[in-house]
Design an enzyme around this catalytic site. Structure first.
Site, PDB file in Angstrom:
ATOM      1  N   ASP A 171       0.876  -1.148   0.000  1.00  0.00           N
ATOM      2  CA  ASP A 171       0.000   0.000   0.000  1.00  0.00           C
ATOM      3  C   ASP A 171       0.935   1.226   0.000  1.00  0.00           C
ATOM      4  OD1 ASP A 171      -2.298   1.661   0.493  1.00  0.00           O
ATOM      5  OD2 ASP A 171      -1.634   1.778   2.585  1.00  0.00           O
ATOM      6  N   LEU A 172       0.439   2.376  -0.400  1.00  0.00           N
ATOM      7  CA  LEU A 172       1.316   3.558  -0.446  1.00  0.00           C
ATOM      8  C   LEU A 172       1.193   4.427   0.815  1.00  0.00           C
ATOM      9  CD1 LEU A 172       3.168   5.531  -2.184  1.00  0.00           C
ATOM     10  CD2 LEU A 172       1.031   6.665  -2.805  1.00  0.00           C
ATOM     11  N   ASP A 173      -0.012   5.025   0.954  1.00  0.00           N
ATOM     12  CA  ASP A 173      -0.225   5.992   2.033  1.00  0.00           C
ATOM     13  C   ASP A 173      -0.210   5.277   3.386  1.00  0.00           C
ATOM     14  OD1 ASP A 173      -0.720   8.349   0.358  1.00  0.00           O
ATOM     15  OD2 ASP A 173      -2.549   7.351  -0.259  1.00  0.00           O
TER      16      ASP A 173
ATOM     17  N   THR B 224       1.400  10.167   4.280  1.00  0.00           N
ATOM     18  CA  THR B 224       0.654  11.243   3.623  1.00  0.00           C
ATOM     19  C   THR B 224      -0.658  11.554   4.341  1.00  0.00           C
ATOM     20  OG1 THR B 224       0.014   9.463   2.191  1.00  0.00           O
ATOM     21  CG2 THR B 224       1.489  11.106   1.246  1.00  0.00           C
TER      22      THR B 224
ATOM     23  N   LYS C 202      -8.550   6.192   6.165  1.00  0.00           N
ATOM     24  CA  LYS C 202      -7.353   5.524   5.648  1.00  0.00           C
ATOM     25  C   LYS C 202      -7.740   4.372   4.727  1.00  0.00           C
ATOM     26  CE  LYS C 202      -4.030   6.928   9.079  1.00  0.00           C
ATOM     27  NZ  LYS C 202      -3.169   6.574  10.194  1.00  0.00           N
TER      28      LYS C 202
ATOM     29  N   SER D 267      -2.537   0.524  -4.325  1.00  0.00           N
ATOM     30  CA  SER D 267      -3.015   1.705  -3.593  1.00  0.00           C
ATOM     31  C   SER D 267      -4.315   2.249  -4.172  1.00  0.00           C
ATOM     32  CB  SER D 267      -1.940   2.798  -3.675  1.00  0.00           C
ATOM     33  OG  SER D 267      -2.467   4.046  -3.293  1.00  0.00           O
ATOM     34  N   ALA D 268      -5.132   2.844  -3.298  1.00  0.00           N
ATOM     35  CA  ALA D 268      -6.378   3.476  -3.745  1.00  0.00           C
ATOM     36  C   ALA D 268      -6.111   4.845  -4.359  1.00  0.00           C
ATOM     37  CB  ALA D 268      -7.307   3.638  -2.552  1.00  0.00           C
TER      38      ALA D 268
ATOM     39  N   LYS E 272     -11.029  -0.732  -1.436  1.00  0.00           N
ATOM     40  CA  LYS E 272     -10.796  -1.616  -0.304  1.00  0.00           C
ATOM     41  C   LYS E 272     -11.967  -1.415   0.666  1.00  0.00           C
ATOM     42  CE  LYS E 272      -5.845  -0.731  -0.838  1.00  0.00           C
ATOM     43  NZ  LYS E 272      -4.641  -0.070  -0.323  1.00  0.00           N
TER      44      LYS E 272
ATOM     45  N   GLU F  94       0.047  -3.485   4.587  1.00  0.00           N
ATOM     46  CA  GLU F  94      -1.065  -2.531   4.723  1.00  0.00           C
ATOM     47  C   GLU F  94      -1.084  -1.856   6.082  1.00  0.00           C
ATOM     48  OE1 GLU F  94      -3.670  -0.840   3.996  1.00  0.00           O
ATOM     49  OE2 GLU F  94      -3.974  -1.367   1.912  1.00  0.00           O
ATOM     50  N   ASP F  95      -1.460  -0.574   6.103  1.00  0.00           N
ATOM     51  CA  ASP F  95      -1.576   0.121   7.395  1.00  0.00           C
ATOM     52  C   ASP F  95      -3.034   0.356   7.788  1.00  0.00           C
ATOM     53  OD1 ASP F  95      -2.002   2.138   5.352  1.00  0.00           O
ATOM     54  OD2 ASP F  95      -1.972   3.562   7.015  1.00  0.00           O
TER      55      ASP F  95
HETATM   56  C1  BG6 Z   1      -5.531   6.036   0.129  1.00  0.00           C
HETATM   57  C2  BG6 Z   1      -5.521   6.941   1.344  1.00  0.00           C
HETATM   58  O1  BG6 Z   1      -4.282   5.435  -0.027  1.00  0.00           O
HETATM   59  O2  BG6 Z   1      -5.827   6.790  -1.053  1.00  0.00           O
HETATM   60  C3  BG6 Z   1      -6.849   7.677   1.442  1.00  0.00           C
HETATM   61  O3  BG6 Z   1      -5.318   6.165   2.508  1.00  0.00           O
HETATM   62  C4  BG6 Z   1      -7.121   8.430   0.134  1.00  0.00           C
HETATM   63  O4  BG6 Z   1      -6.800   8.572   2.526  1.00  0.00           O
HETATM   64  C5  BG6 Z   1      -7.088   7.457  -1.044  1.00  0.00           C
HETATM   65  O5  BG6 Z   1      -8.404   9.053   0.180  1.00  0.00           O
HETATM   66  C6  BG6 Z   1      -7.284   8.161  -2.392  1.00  0.00           C
HETATM   67  O6  BG6 Z   1      -6.212   9.022  -2.595  1.00  0.00           O
HETATM   68  P1  BG6 Z   1      -6.125  10.153  -3.699  1.00  0.00           P
HETATM   69  O7  BG6 Z   1      -4.675  10.563  -3.669  1.00  0.00           O
HETATM   70  O8  BG6 Z   1      -6.502   9.522  -5.015  1.00  0.00           O
HETATM   71  O9  BG6 Z   1      -7.068  11.231  -3.323  1.00  0.00           O
HETATM   72 MG    MG Z   2      -2.680   3.125   3.642  1.00  0.00          MG
END
Ligand code: BG6
Ligand code: MG
Length: 225
Positions: free
Chosen positions: A10-12, A18, A46, A115-116, A146, A170-171
Site C-alpha cells: 500500500d502507499l499511504d 501522507t 485511511k 493503492s487506492a 478496499k 497494509e496500514d
Molecule cells: C488512500 C488513502 O491510499 O488513497 C486515502 O489512505 C485516500 O486517505 C485514497 O483518500 C485516495 O487518494 P487520492 O490521492 O486519489 O485522493
Molecule cells: Mg494506507
C-alpha cells in the site's frame, strides 16, 4: 517453504506518511463548508477512495450536496492536497522501506504497488522509488475500493503470481480486510489494536531482519490455501 514471488505495498501510511496531508486538505474543505472533524475521525478515511472519503465527511458534517458538487469538492480537496505534496522528497520515505525494497530487488522478488490513490505515481516519482516498482495498481486502475480485494488481485495477476505467493503490506483496517479476502498473506504495518486481523503486525520496517522476516513470511504463506 513457499517461495514468495511478490510483495505488494500500500502507499499511504506504508511507504510515506501522507495521512497528515490528506487530513489537512479534507479539514480545510470541511471548514469551508462550516464544520470540522477530528484526527480520530480521519483514521476512518485511511485506505478509503477520494469520493468515498468525501461522502463520509459530508455525512459527518450533516451536509447534503448536489451530485455535480461532489466532483467539484473532490477536485478542490485534491488541488490542496497536491499543493502540499509538491515538494515531497525521499526524506519522507518511512524508515526502513527503501532498504527493504532494495533487498527484495536483490532477491528478485517483484515489487508491486496496491493503492487506492490516484496520485500514487506522482508520489513515487517525487520520493524516487518509482524505478524500483515492477507494477503499479492504483486508483486509476481499479473500480472497487478496499475492503474489496480488486487492487491486490490485479497486482498479483499483473505479475502472473497467485495471491498465496504474494505478501501484502497494509496500514489500514480496510486494506488488511481486502488483502485477507483476496487470499494474501497479510502484514499489518502499524498498531496491533487496529490491525489485529492481519497475519502479523510490524510497527515499521525499521528494525526488521529481512532474511528472517522473508523466511517466516514464506513458510507462513505456504499454509494458505
Ligand atoms: C488512500 C488513502 O491510499 O488513497 C486515502 O489512505 C485516500 O486517505 C485514497 O483518500 C485516495 O487518494 P487520492 O490521492 O486519489 O485522493
Ligand atoms: Mg494506507
Amino acid at each position: 517453504m513457499n517461495k514468495i514471488k511478490a510483495c505488494i505495498f500500500d502507499l499511504d501510511g506504508v511507504i510515506v506518511d501522507t495521512a497528515k496531508y490528506h487530513f489537512k486538505a479534507w479539514r480545510r474543505l470541511a471548514n469551508e463548508l462550516g464544520f470540522d472533524f477530528s484526527e480520530e475521525d480521519n483514521e476512518k478515511l485511511k485506505g478509503v477512495s477520494r469520493i468515498e472519503s468525501l461522502q463520509l465527511i459530508l455525512e459527518w458534517g450533516g451536509k447534503t450536496v448536489e451530485e455535480e458538487q461532489i466532483m467539484v469538492l473532490a477536485q478542490q480537496k485534491n488541488d490542496w492536497y497536491l499543493e502540499s505534496i509538491q515538494q515531497m522528497n525521499s526524506d519522507e520515505i518511512l524508515p526502513g522501506v527503501h532498504r527493504f525494497i532494495k533487498h527484495l530487488k536483490k532477491k528478485q522478488i517483484k515489487v508491486v504497488l496496491g493503492s487506492a490513490s490516484k496520485n500514487a505515481e506522482f508520489i513515487l516519482g517525487r520520493i524516487g522509488l518509482l524505478p524500483l516498482f515492477d507494477v503499479l495498481i492504483d486508483g486509476n486502475k481499479t473500480t472497487k475500493s478496499k475492503p474489496d480485494p480488486e487492487v491486490f488481485l490485479k497486482g498479483a495477476e499483473a505479475i502472473g503470481a497467485l495471491p498465496k505467493h504474494c505478501i501484502v503490506f497494509e496500514d489500514a483496517e480496510k486494506g488488511v480486510e481486502a488483502a485477507l479476502k483476496g487470499g494474501f498473506y497479510t502484514v499489518g504495518v502499524g498498531h496491533h489494536d487496529v490491525l489485529e486481523e492481519a497475519h502479523i503486525v510490524i510497527p515499521s520496517f525499521e528494525y526488521i531482519d529481512y532474511e528472517e522476516v522473508l523466511d517466516a513470511l514464506g513458510s507462513a504463506a505456504g499454509s494458505l490455501k
